[in-house]
Design a protein around this motif. Structure first.
Motif, short mmCIF file in Angstrom:
data_model
loop_
_atom_site.label_atom_id
_atom_site.label_comp_id
_atom_site.label_asym_id
_atom_site.label_seq_id
_atom_site.Cartn_x
_atom_site.Cartn_y
_atom_site.Cartn_z
N MET A 71 13.34 -1.55 4.62
CA MET A 71 12.91 -2.42 5.72
C MET A 71 13.02 -3.88 5.30
SD MET A 71 11.93 -0.50 8.30
CE MET A 71 10.75 -1.44 9.26
N GLU A 72 13.23 -4.75 6.27
CA GLU A 72 13.27 -6.17 5.98
C GLU A 72 11.86 -6.68 5.72
OE1 GLU A 72 16.05 -7.63 5.69
OE2 GLU A 72 17.44 -6.25 6.63
N GLN A 115 4.28 5.95 6.81
CA GLN A 115 3.50 6.29 5.62
C GLN A 115 4.32 6.06 4.35
OE1 GLN A 115 2.33 10.35 6.34
NE2 GLN A 115 1.00 9.79 8.08
N MET A 116 5.63 6.33 4.40
CA MET A 116 6.48 6.14 3.23
C MET A 116 6.72 4.65 2.92
SD MET A 116 7.19 9.07 1.89
CE MET A 116 5.47 9.47 2.28
N PRO A 151 6.01 1.31 -2.99
CA PRO A 151 6.97 0.29 -3.44
C PRO A 151 8.37 0.87 -3.56
CG PRO A 151 5.61 1.03 -5.28
CD PRO A 151 5.02 1.64 -4.05
N ASP A 152 9.38 0.02 -3.40
CA ASP A 152 10.76 0.48 -3.44
C ASP A 152 11.31 0.61 -4.86
OD1 ASP A 152 10.96 0.75 -0.75
OD2 ASP A 152 12.08 -1.10 -0.39
#
Length: 372
Positions: free
Chosen positions: A1-2, A316-317, A321-322
């Motif tokens: 996501m941005e 939820q996901m 953190p990425d």
């Protein structure tokens, strides 16, 4: 996501026209902004900051007096239809401070919908809300779902609507099947009303329709044209036309215009509405006693429930953190990637406009210097 969460400088649907009864207060939260909205005795819809300028009490919990003024339920401050405070009970001398007024928000009532602009009012004239002519057209039957609060960022819904490759497996057995995933996708872009739109077109010949479409539109094998268009960050328009093979455009067409409004509440929640529109004289095959629009309105919530299930789990996901995760994009994701880019550019433009406004304000402010 941005990194951005939602576009604020945008026209968003607050509700359908019939939901705003004369002189009835309604409270809303749109793009992080608390709003009180009502229809005045003169018939126009007005919107203001929902916080009393005295002690932040929500004005939607107050009441409209016989003279049309809004009375705060906490200390009794009264506001007229322009948001100006006209009475303070604790000031019996009648003195009202000049700053005792509510911040107004632009409102447009159009084609049966009430649109509100929660952002910078100086930019509102740059955009026009998308048209929804079927809602107010007597030759169409229009049925609205009502507001649905979804605990997910609204961009997830926009992406869902632009991508029908998820019809299998998410909607397999009702509006989807595996063959749907194989259809080629045409991408069209342009501009209407100041908004950059993103549209997908999927055409099929001799297509065996999934069960729900047979129930709604009669034909088992069809030629089909299916389009999904994000007209603005606030509305996606879906059009489906089907007819027996070789007969599209000959008067045998059936289908719908499905309007989806997606109004952000904050970065984790939005309000989703869908409004199905069919020709008023079209009946369903599954229940000939019912119109096509009525039959769809009864069955479509099953599809919506599946989409909500997916959106809530995606949200939820996003809480994780990425680190070590990279989102995969497929060729079929081109439209939703463009939608992300369009919304990111709009967000960037509104930030630049806000910075320019702040800079201009600072240029006009007196400079304070330290006296030695």
């Amino acid at each position: 996501m941005e990194s951005y969460q939602y576009v604020k400088d945008c026209w968003y649907v607050a509700g359908l026209s019939h939901e705003f009864k004369p002189e009835t207060l309604t409270g809303h939260k749109i793009a992080g902004q608390p709003l009180v909205i009502w229809r005045t005795r003169g018939g126009s819809v007005v919107a203001f900051d929902n916080r009393c300028c005295h002690k932040r009490f929500p004005l939607s919990e107050g009441r409209l007096l016989d003279n049309g003024t809004l009375e705060c339920a906490y200390h009794g401050l009264c506001y007229d239809e322009q948001g100006k405070c006209v009475k303070i009970p604790s000031h019996p001398d009648g003195h009202i401070p000049p700053q005792a007024r509510l911040r107004p928000f632009p409102v447009i009532e159009q084609d049966g919908l009430v649109w509100v602009w929660p952002g910078n009012p100086e930019r509102a004239a740059l955009f026009q809300p998308p048209r929804t002519p079927e809602v107010a057209d007597p030759t169409w039957e229009s049925i609205d779902s009502g507001p649905m609060h979804v605990p997910a960022n609204y961009l997830l819904l926009i992406e869902n609507l632009l991508d029908i490759t998820h019809f299998y497996p998410l909607h397999d057995g009702n509006i989807g099947d595996y063959a749907n995933s194989l259809l080629p996708i045409e991408l069209v872009e342009g501009e209407i009303g100041g908004y950059r739109f993103v549209k997908t077109i999927r055409r099929a010949s001799n297509y065996v329709q999934p069960p729900y479409f047979v129930d709604w539109f009669h034909y088992e094998v069809v030629d089909r044209e299916h389009t999904h268009c994000m007209l603005s960050p606030g509305l996606t328009r879906v059009e489906l036309r089907v007819a027996p093979p070789g007969q599209l455009g000959t008067g045998m067409d059936r289908g719908y215009v499905l309007l989806h409004t997606h109004t952000p509440v904050d970065d984790r929640n939005h309000v989703w509405r869908w409004c199905v529109n069919c020709r008023a004289d079209h009946r369903s095959r599954g229940d000939p006693a019912k119109s096509a629009a009525r039959r769809i309105a009864e069955m479509f919530p099953n599809v919506v429930a599946q989409d909500r299930w997916a959106l809530e789990r995606q949200q939820q996901m996003l809480d994780y953190p990425d680190d070590g995760y990279s989102e995969l994009f497929l060729k079929s994701d081109k439209a939703l990637r463009r939608a992300r880019q369009v919304l990111a550019q709009m967000r960037h433009e509104e930030i630049l406009a806000a910075q320019g406004k702040a800079s201009a304000a600072s240029m006009g402010s007196p400079v304070l210097t330290k006296q030695g």
